[in-house]
Design an enzyme around this catalytic site. Structure first.
Site, short mmCIF file in Angstrom:
data_model
loop_
_atom_site.label_atom_id
_atom_site.label_comp_id
_atom_site.label_asym_id
_atom_site.label_seq_id
_atom_site.Cartn_x
_atom_site.Cartn_y
_atom_site.Cartn_z
N GLU A 102 0.38 -1.30 0.14
CA GLU A 102 -0.10 -0.20 0.10
C GLU A 102 0.88 0.73 -0.20
O GLU A 102 0.79 2.03 -0.13
CB GLU A 102 -0.62 -0.09 0.67
CG GLU A 102 -0.43 0.05 2.32
CD GLU A 102 -1.26 0.06 3.96
OE1 GLU A 102 -2.47 0.46 3.91
OE2 GLU A 102 -0.81 -0.06 4.83
N ASP A 103 2.62 1.15 0.43
CA ASP A 103 2.96 2.83 0.69
C ASP A 103 3.55 2.14 -0.31
O ASP A 103 4.89 3.31 -0.14
CB ASP A 103 3.34 2.63 1.85
CG ASP A 103 4.49 1.35 2.70
OD1 ASP A 103 4.07 0.34 1.68
OD2 ASP A 103 4.62 1.09 3.38
N ASP B 257 7.02 -12.57 -0.01
CA ASP B 257 7.96 -12.31 -1.00
C ASP B 257 9.65 -13.55 -1.01
O ASP B 257 9.62 -13.59 -2.75
CB ASP B 257 8.82 -11.09 -0.88
CG ASP B 257 9.01 -10.57 0.27
OD1 ASP B 257 9.29 -11.31 1.63
OD2 ASP B 257 9.47 -9.38 0.18
#
Lengths: 671, 753
Positions: free
Chosen positions: B560-561, B648
């Site tokens: 989101e950032d 990830d």
């Protein structure tokens, strides 16, 4: 004795008078002999070749002129087929031998009409049109030989396509009478409708010793894997009806059942499916108002509504092919022709040519038990896959089902692939339609190997005579740590390279190769001296190279450039002294299907000082010619293999705000 | 005078010859015909019959279309079948109980292992097989939900003379309540029969069990039912496995030796014929074929005249050296049809030349062996040299690459062999949701292609080139949101604007993983593309769930950032279209081997190479979502969920394990989160991003970093090796930072970034 005496008595009288005449006499004699030889040669070779072929083509016979053979009652019967037969046990490979073309030789027995002792023929039809087509197709193919001693495979001319028209015992006797039968070794029989009432065997019932069977409708229990060949049941409709190819896509009906003699249990299941799904399912049957015959075979009905068969098949995405008494159904061929995806419900059925064809990409095989789940199973297949299956189905029909010729030659090719497995056709060759074959990329080097750093690369410098510039390039390149070898291609035939002592001293081996002709293609010749996988190809006038910049070509492509470059591109390059680099790019793109990778931001290669008149790239016509090149190459490759990409490769820390000494390649971009 | 006589004589001869030529035309003609026949010019073809058009059809249309029909009901016939076709005639239709595998896909295919008894001796190899099944995603400990059963009794070695032989198997299996005459049972076997004939006999009645056996004979093989497996040694690794030995392609591809064999020669008994003849092709130069009689206890008893000479020659060459330096390797039958040599030469990229008549090759159902090996015929041994010489350079390259592909996809570890066996059986059980041959035979191999995802080739990231198609022109952005929506100036709002502006973006999915419920629709800004909000149930792995809403092949995964530019997104997407099977992203990380700790390390330092691209901002194919969720074991995914970290890294592990290639970093961007500028300087110098009053950002926490070190080792342990690969380059736009006018550049914005 007498003649010689006569000559000798005459001789002395002749000689003194005409010394020159004597010479003329011999000249005339020899020219007569020579003329005679030429004349005979002409006579012998020319008219006779016409005459000898005329022997076979001009004697047009009727089938009924074939010699009649009477089978004695006591004539031997072959054993029933041996289920454990495999190529290495029941097939004599020595007959096929080793041959450079890797092609088997097939012999066809001349036609004979067999009758029993009472004069009744062994078959009610004799030679059928389909079998005749098959045999003449084989006879016209590369496989054929008329020399029985050189043959590897024998095909009897006794037609056993349809077991219903045969008298089994007598047919078997006839087979055993064949001069080269030898327990059926290396004999191939074609059969499409096996078995008879009431239990319908799935393989031909005629006892046949060790003969190979190309059969339609094998079940997994009668099929000898790797020995028999499963073939389709040919549909004669495909010769009469020309269904144009339809674009794959969604069609009016989802599921269509067009077979007429479906067991009532199945029909009840299908009716239930129709009730549940309504319009999407079309369930056709025989038209009750039409009498039997050719007309009724071309019509189907549903509640009084009449449809044309096989045209109606093109209106559906999926077409049901159910087993009947026999496993193999001619409807399969009609369905494929219409580009409708067959839904095959025939447990234990060995699909036609399943040894080489990947049926999962062209059909849906559902266990008979799951007939009721058919609709949900088919609905779960993605649309794009259905389209691909439709295309694949049509391609299978065109290539392998459409004619007796296609069926026969495919069968022989499969057997050929078994005997010469190292020359066998690949999966892609069998299964990919031509459209895909053109656009797809199947490089022999498909495996992504990340080469180790140790071997380094070989630099190939193409030079003509600019020695000074060349030496500077060499000195510059030799500073690259990964350099393993330097190869100078001396492209000047009039001048020999400078003496060894004059070359710059470098730490890696340096080799000079002299070429025979001044050709730019020499750059990409796969020199034996190149031992590394990576090759750096550079010109002699690039002196602005900083030692970090590497442009990699691949040794393999060098090899391809010389030996595999299509068409006449190579000659063209040599003639125009230009575009060799573009040709290389074309080739690599065509083989890998990928764009080349540009590394680092360098665009200008050449130094300003090198504006010598002989610099090729400065030639006025150079740019014009290069555009011409691209068009020319594109036409030879048939497609435009080059791809446009918008990226180039830089080192990870390129132009980063970061201490230079920590970067691996700090020099890049400094010029 | 003399000369004239000669001329006259010559003239006479010529005349005679001429006369002969004209009179003896018959001989000439015959000679001519013989000659032309051999040149193949005049073939006696099948006659072109005059009444060809009147020949009857082989069958009437009616006869073809109106099948006589079956008297018996199909249902009855199917039931009758199972009584007829059993034991040696077993097929899936008749000997397998499909009703045990009712549920769809993975759920329907569960494998149960009988518990082994205390005093059972289980060999090393069988222990590995059982471990592989237990760790696979198909294992179940509940026999009632099982579709397939595997014995706890070691049945690998059924040679009665062997020390591993387990007696009384028959009695014991008959005691099993679930045995059911072997239905739905899978029996593994490597060695069967004993001296001197080595038959396929197992020494107990397998009934209707499926046999997964090495050295299967085509005659005894039940097609579509049994599975042929390769013979492997007890040292074969459990998982991971060594890679193939081919590291580079040499051109010309031929190695020092053309063909080699080094092995035992049997003086008596089965298999001795083939091995006794092998010395004939030995020439000591490019063909090295060595045999020794020195094996077994009493070899000297059977010793023949050639033995001494052979043994001497045998010692001169080293097997490993030959294996590395030979283009082709002979793989003749031993006592049994298969041998260790087969896998050894496959790994060594030495193209196997098989001399083993009747051997059903391993996994022959699915593997196209003729593209990887040369199938010879024992009867034609002497033709082998000329055959292999005739193989062209291009074919050698192709064959060699294929040996490596098959080795790494199916054979390099016991895990792979066992899983391939299970997958083949599963494909048979769910035949309409199964892999086709193309999937089995092209990279990355069938085990990594899950047919439940799709059966369509173009839905996978691997086959674009082979099918001649290119990936779609659009992507879906998946934004992982964890913090509640409070203001319109939050980074996520900016990100939405940036991404939706890309012309390739067709939909945006927000994965809501915050503690607060997702805000109402009106809170989100209006978008040119559809926006979906889904609940992630606060699991970190949910970002890689195969959401049905994702319709495009490409997925852009975002935090989101994340801070990005539209042109960066566009450029990365175009790069991804060139490399659809890899991860293409912005911020790189790297792994390294720490020799002091003897463990793998993780670093976020800016170095000259990288092996991980963070999925906080990366493009990849949506198939990897499916693989992540269904291929990886629960244990790895729960670690990720528990720590809310490492997802990830795991994704990078997975993709690199599939492709054997590194991810791709694009553009200069290293920092994809907004940071105070002082932090950037720290990041470069410090080994880890230390937190300076930024506790809210999880990745700035040292704990977070240590977890990642642990993760990387945990993952490498499950994979059995380190799949990550280093790369040294990043991809920039072609004119990036070049000294040309800014107006000529397509991606102007990137210069400023």
């Amino acid at each position: 004795m007498y003649t010689s005496g006569k000559y000798s008595s005459r001789g002395p009288a002749l000689i003194p008078r005409m010394k020159t005449k004597h010479r003329i006499y011999y000249i005339i004699l020899f020219s007569v002999v020579l003329l005679g030889l030429i004349a005979t040669g002409m006579f012998q070779f020319w008219p006779h070749s016409i005459e000898s072929t005329a022997d076979w083509t001009l004697d047009r016979h009727s089938v009924h002129d074939a010699p009649l053979i009477r089978l004695p009652v006591s004539s031997p019967i072959p054993e029933r087929g041996d289920l454990s037969c495999r190529m290495h046990t029941c097939f004599d490979v020595y007959r096929c031998g080793y041959n450079p073309k890797n092609r088997i030789k097939v012999y066809i027995y001349p036609l004979q009409r067999f009758v029993d002792e009472l004069g009744v023929p062994i078959s009610s039809t004799g030679l059928s049109r389909e079998y005749n087509d098959l045999l003449s197709a084989i006879s016209d193919s590369d496989f054929y030989t008329d020399d029985v001693t050189r043959a590897c495979l024998f095909i009897p001319s006794i037609d056993v396509l349809n077991q219903n028209s045969l008298r089994i015992r007598e047919t078997a006797q006839a087979l055993a009478m064949l001069p080269r039968w030898d327990k059926g070794m290396n004999h191939l029989l074609f059969n499409m409708l096996p078995g008879g009432p009431p239990d319908y065997n799935t393989a031909l019932d005629v006892p046949r010793d060790r003969a190979l069977l190309a059969g339609g409708g094998f079940s997994t229990w009668t099929y000898r894997q790797g020995y028999d060949v499963s073939i389709p049941v040919y549909s004669p409709l495909s010769a009469d009806v020309d269904l144009a190819e339809r674009q794959p896509g969604p069609r009016r009906y989802f599921i269509l059942s067009s077979q007429t003699a479906i067991h009532r249990e199945y029909r009840a299941e299908l009716e239930r499916l129709k009730e549940e799904n309504g319009e999407a399912v079309l369930l056709l049957d025989k038209c009750s108002n039409l009498s039997q015959g050719a007309a009724s075979a071309r019509k189907r009905c549903y509640k009084g509504q009449v449809y044309d068969y096989p045209q109606i098949l093109q209106e559906s995405s999926f077409c049901v092919v159910l087993r009947g008494a026999r496993l193999g159904q001619a409807a399969l061929s009609d369905v494929l022709q219409a580009g409708c995806v067959p839904v095959i419900l025939a447990d234990s059925y060995i699909l036609p040519f399943s040894e080489v064809l990947d049926w999962k990409r062209a059909s849906v095989v559902i266990p008979e038990e799951k007939l009721s789940e058919m609709y949900t199973i088919l609905k779960s297949i993605p649309h794009r896959q259905v389209e691909e299956m439709q295309r694949q189905a049509r391609w299978f029909w065109e290539a392998y089902f459409s004619s007796m010729k296609a069926i026969g030659l495919t069968t022989l090719q499969i057997i050929n692939d078994r005997i010469y497995p190292y020359a066998a056709r690949t999966y892609e060759q069998w299964n990919h339609p031509p459209v895909v074959k053109c656009s797809s990329v199947n490089s022999p080097l498909f495996l992504p190997l990340i080469p180790p750093r140790t071997p380094g690369f070989t630099a190939v410098v193409l030079t003509y005579d600019r020695v000074e510039s060349l030496f500077r390039v060499i000195t510059e390149i030799s500073k690259v740590p990964s350099l393993a070898k330097l190869l100078v291609v001396w492209n000047n035939q009039n001048k020999s390279p400078p003496e060894e002592s004059l070359w710059p001293k470098i730490s890696v081996p340096l080799k000079v190769v002299r070429t025979k002709e001044n050709k730019l293609s020499n750059r990409f010749f796969p020199y034996d001296e190149i031992e590394t996988e990576a090759v750096l190809a550079i010109d002699d006038d690039i002196i602005m190279l900083t030692s970090d910049e590497l442009q990699f070509g691949y040794e393999y492509f060098n090899y391809l450039y010389t030996y595999k470059m299509p068409g006449d591109i190579k000659n063209w390059v040599d003639a125009h002294m230009n575009c060799e680099d573009i040709a290389m790019n074309f080739l690599v793109a065509n083989i890998t299907g990928k764009a080349p990778i540009k590394v680092t931001p360098r665009k200008k290669f050449k130094c300003p000082e090198c504006t010598a008149i002989d610099g090729l790239s400065l030639d006025q016509t150079h740019m014009v010619e290069r555009s011409e090149c691209i068009n020319k190459f594109a036409s030879v490759f048939g497609t435009m293999p080059l791809k446009v990409v918008e990226h180039r490769a830089d080192p990870v820390l390129y132009k980063d705000d970061f201490p230079e000494k920590l970067k691996s390649f700090p020099n890049i971009g400094s010029l | 005078m003399q000369a004239r006589k000669k001329y006259v004589l010559l003239g006479l001869c010529a005349c005679c010859w001429l006369v002969l030529f004209y009179l003896g035309g018959g001989i000439q003609l015959r000679l001519l015909r013989w000659l032309t026949r051999h040149r193949g010019e005049v073939l006696r073809h099948w006659p072109n019959w005059t009444d060809r058009a009147f020949l009857p059809r082989y069958a009437h249309l009616d006869e073809l279309q109106t099948d006589p029909g079956m008297a018996e009901s199909p249902r009855q016939r199917r039931q009758a079948w199972s009584a007829i076709y059993k034991d040696s005639r077993c097929r899936m239709e008749t000997c397998f109980d499909f009703s045990r595998c009712r549920r769809r896909g993975r759920e329907g295919f569960r494998v149960y292992i009988y518990p082994s008894e205390k005093n059972d001796r289980v060999s090393e190899s069988y222990r590995k097989i059982l471990t592989s099944i237990k760790e696979s995603r198909y294992y179940t400990s509940d026999p009632h939900e099982a579709c397939l059963f595997v014995l706890g009794i070691d049945t690998l070695d059924r040679d009665q003379l062997s020390g591993q032989f387990v007696p009384n198997v028959d009695e014991r299996i008959r005691g099993y309540p679930l045995w059911n005459d072997g239905r739905n049972h899978l029996i593994f076997n490597l060695y069967s029969g004993t001296w001197p004939n080595y038959t396929g006999d197992l020494g107990f009645n397998i009934g209707q069990a499926i046999l997964a056996k090495a050295s299967l004979n085509t005659e005894h093989f039940r097609p579509g039912f049994d599975v042929s497996i390769p013979l492997f040694s007890k040292d074969h690794p459990q998982k991971g496995g060594e890679r193939g030995w081919l590291v580079r392609n040499n051109v010309p591809p031929r190695r020092k030796y053309l063909l080699m064999f080094k092995g035992k020669r049997y003086l008596t008994g089965i298999g001795s014929d083939t091995r006794n003849a092998l010395h004939h092709i030995h020439n000591g130069k490019d063909i090295v074929s060595l045999t020794t009689c020195r094996h077994g206890k009493d070899w000297e008893k059977h010793k023949d005249a050639r033995c001494d000479h052979d043994n001497l020659e045998y010692e001169r060459f080293d097997y490993q050296e030959l294996l590395h330096n030979s283009t082709f390797c002979l793989v003749p039958r031993g006592r049994r049809l298969g041998s260790f040599r087969f896998l050894e030469s496959l790994q060594a990229a030495c193209i196997p030349v098989l001399l083993s008549n009747g051997w059903e090759l391993p996994f022959s159902d699915v593997i196209q062996w003729n593209q990887a090996v040369i199938e010879g015929d024992e009867r034609l041994l002497l033709q082998v040299p000329s055959t292999v010489i005739a193989v062209g350079n291009e074919s050698i390259l192709a064959l060699r690459q294929r040996t490596q592909m098959l080795w790494e996809a199916y054979f390099s570890s016991v895990d792979k062999i066992v899983l391939t066996t299970l997958e083949i059986i599963k494909d048979r059980v769910f035949s309409h949701v199964s892999r086709n041959k193309y999937m089995w035979n092209s990279l990355p191999g069938g085990l990594l292609v899950l047919p439940e995802y799709s059966t369509h080739l173009a839905h996978f990231p691997f086959y674009y080139l082979g099918l001649g198609v290119s990936p779609g022109q659009e992507f879906t952005a998946v934004i992982h949101a964890v913090s509640p929506l409070v203001s319109q100036s939050q980074p996520i709002m900016k990100l939405l604007q940036v991404v939706s502006k890309s012309k390739y973006c067709t939909q945006i999915i927000i994965l809501w993983n915050s503690e607060k419920p997702p805000p109402s629709r009106s809170k989100w800004p209006p978008m040119p593309v559809p926006l979906t909000v889904t609940d992630g149930r606060r699991k970190t792995t949910s970002r890689f769930l195969p959401h049905v809403a994702i319709e495009t092949e490409a997925v852009l995964s975002l935090d989101e950032d994340t801070v990005l530019l539209t042109s960066e997104v566009n450029f990365a997407f175009l790069v991804w279209r060139s490399f659809p099977e890899r991860i293409v992203g912005y911020p790189p990380r790297s792994h390294f081997w720490d020799p002091l700790k003897r463990a793998w390390g993780y670093t976020s330092k800016w170095t000259n190479d990288y092996s991980i691209v963070l999925t906080g901002a990366a493009f990849y194919h949506r198939y990897y979502h499916y693989l992540f969720t269904h291929y990886l074991p629960q244990s790895l995914r729960s670690l990720v969920d528990r720590t809310s970290n490492c997802e990830d890294i795991l994704m990078n592990f997975l993709v690199s394990a599939v492709t054997h290639q590194p991810p791709i970093k694009v553009t200069q961007r290293k920092q994809y989160k907004e940071l105070p500028s002082s932090q950037i300087g720290c990041l470069m110098a410090c080994p880890c991003p230390t937190s300076q009053g930024m506790k809210s950002v999880p990745w700035a926490n040292p704990e977070h970093f240590n977890q990642r070190q642990e993760c990387i080792n945990f993952f490498a342990n499950w994979f059995g090796y380190m799949p990550l690969v280093h790369s040294q380059f990043r991809l920039d736009p072609v004119l990036f930072k070049d000294q040309v006018s800014i107006h000529r550049k397509k991606y102007k914005d990137l210069e400023r970034a």
